[in-house]
Motif scaffolding. Structure first.
Motif, PDB file in Angstrom:
ATOM      1  N   THR A  61       0.839  -1.193   0.000  1.00  0.00           N
ATOM      2  CA  THR A  61       0.000   0.000   0.000  1.00  0.00           C
ATOM      3  C   THR A  61       0.874   1.244   0.000  1.00  0.00           C
ATOM      4  N   VAL A  62       0.223   2.388  -0.124  1.00  0.00           N
ATOM      5  CA  VAL A  62       0.932   3.659  -0.263  1.00  0.00           C
ATOM      6  C   VAL A  62       0.697   4.531   0.961  1.00  0.00           C
ATOM      7  N   ALA A  87      -0.435  -5.304   5.540  1.00  0.00           N
ATOM      8  CA  ALA A  87       0.471  -4.927   4.454  1.00  0.00           C
ATOM      9  C   ALA A  87       1.867  -5.475   4.728  1.00  0.00           C
ATOM     10  N   ARG A  88       2.543  -5.887   3.674  1.00  0.00           N
ATOM     11  CA  ARG A  88       3.911  -6.376   3.790  1.00  0.00           C
ATOM     12  C   ARG A  88       4.894  -5.522   3.006  1.00  0.00           C
ATOM     13  N   GLU A  89       4.373  -4.587   2.236  1.00  0.00           N
ATOM     14  CA  GLU A  89       5.208  -3.657   1.484  1.00  0.00           C
ATOM     15  C   GLU A  89       4.574  -2.270   1.546  1.00  0.00           C
ATOM     16  N   ILE A  90       5.436  -1.253   1.684  1.00  0.00           N
ATOM     17  CA  ILE A  90       5.000   0.138   1.808  1.00  0.00           C
ATOM     18  C   ILE A  90       5.681   0.966   0.727  1.00  0.00           C
ATOM     19  N   HIS A 121       9.842  -5.427   6.852  1.00  0.00           N
ATOM     20  CA  HIS A 121       9.030  -5.362   5.644  1.00  0.00           C
ATOM     21  C   HIS A 121       9.625  -4.366   4.638  1.00  0.00           C
ATOM     22  N   ILE A 122       9.216  -4.518   3.402  1.00  0.00           N
ATOM     23  CA  ILE A 122       9.819  -3.771   2.302  1.00  0.00           C
ATOM     24  C   ILE A 122       9.322  -2.327   2.276  1.00  0.00           C
ATOM     25  N   LEU A 123      10.267  -1.402   2.150  1.00  0.00           N
ATOM     26  CA  LEU A 123       9.958   0.018   1.968  1.00  0.00           C
ATOM     27  C   LEU A 123      10.473   0.468   0.607  1.00  0.00           C
TER      28      LEU A 123
END
Length: 215
Positions: A61-62, A87-90, A121-123
């Motif tokens: 998500t954003v 969420a696992r990615e931002i 988690h991924i940024l």
């Protein structure tokens, strides 16, 4: 052209303000069916989509989207809330006003704060290349690398331009080896997608590639 490789690199995206749950669910179904990297959806649907997918595909998500001018505290809260919802990615929009003011220490501090909130988690940091000078792009490559973020991303898709071959090549050349590049905005063909991957992008943010493959 490696269609499977392209699909595996796609963050299958729907960020339109009028997106409905039925549309989000279809994005989720297609993301799983076509082997995408993730689905990238609005924060308000993260919990519902995470429960629906049940671990079959990461939810991205954003935050600070699409303008980037929320305060750091708000961005940190958004990231924490999104991860609590599954969420696992931002994908974080950088503060472009601070970039234009040359407030590099503030930009770096914000990136580090959000990365700390993301933990393992991924940024991905959206720098909105269409709004930047060449010097600003290079400086942001340096700061994204220093912050510990996982990706630098070209665009929101909601500004005056999207990914270009020149920008993807520039970002890849100037970020650290541990930072990956995401091309997003205006990817309208499988040929575009392959070009960006060949230039060093590891992810593609697009709503169109799955539709093209589906025919």
């Amino acid at each position: 052209m490696d269609e499977r490789r392209i699909l595996a690199s796609v963050d299958h995206t729907l960020l339109r303000p009028t997106a409905t749950w039925e549309e989000i669910r279809q994005i989720c179904d297609d993301g799983v069916a076509y082997g995408c990297a993730s689905v990238c959806i609005p924060p308000s649907y993260v919990k519902q989509a995470s429960e629906y997918l049940a671990g079959k595909l990461p939810v991205c998500t954003v935050i600070g989207f699409p303008n980037g001018y929320s305060t750091t505290a708000v961005k940190v809260f958004e990231a924490q809330d999104a991860m609590a919802n599954g969420a696992r990615e931002i994908d974080l929009v950088v503060n472009l006003g601070w970039v234009k003011d040359g407030r590099w220490s503030d930009v770096l501090a914000e990136l580090r704060a959000v990365k700390e909130a993301c933990g393992e988690h991924i940024l991905k940091v959206i720098v909105e290349t269409c709004q930047l000078t060449q010097e600003e792009k290079v400086k942001l490559c340096e700061l994204v690398t220093e912050s510990g973020a996982d990706f630098i991303k070209t665009s929101t898709g909601f500004s005056s331009g999207g990914a270009t071959a020149e920008d993807v090549a520039l970002l890849r050349a100037h970020v650290g080896a541990q930072v990956q590049v995401k091309a997003a905005g205006g990817i309208t063909s499988l040929e575009d997608a392959q070009t960006f991957l060949d230039l060093g992008a590891a992810r593609l943010g697009t709503s169109r590639i799955v539709a093209l493959v589906k025919g």
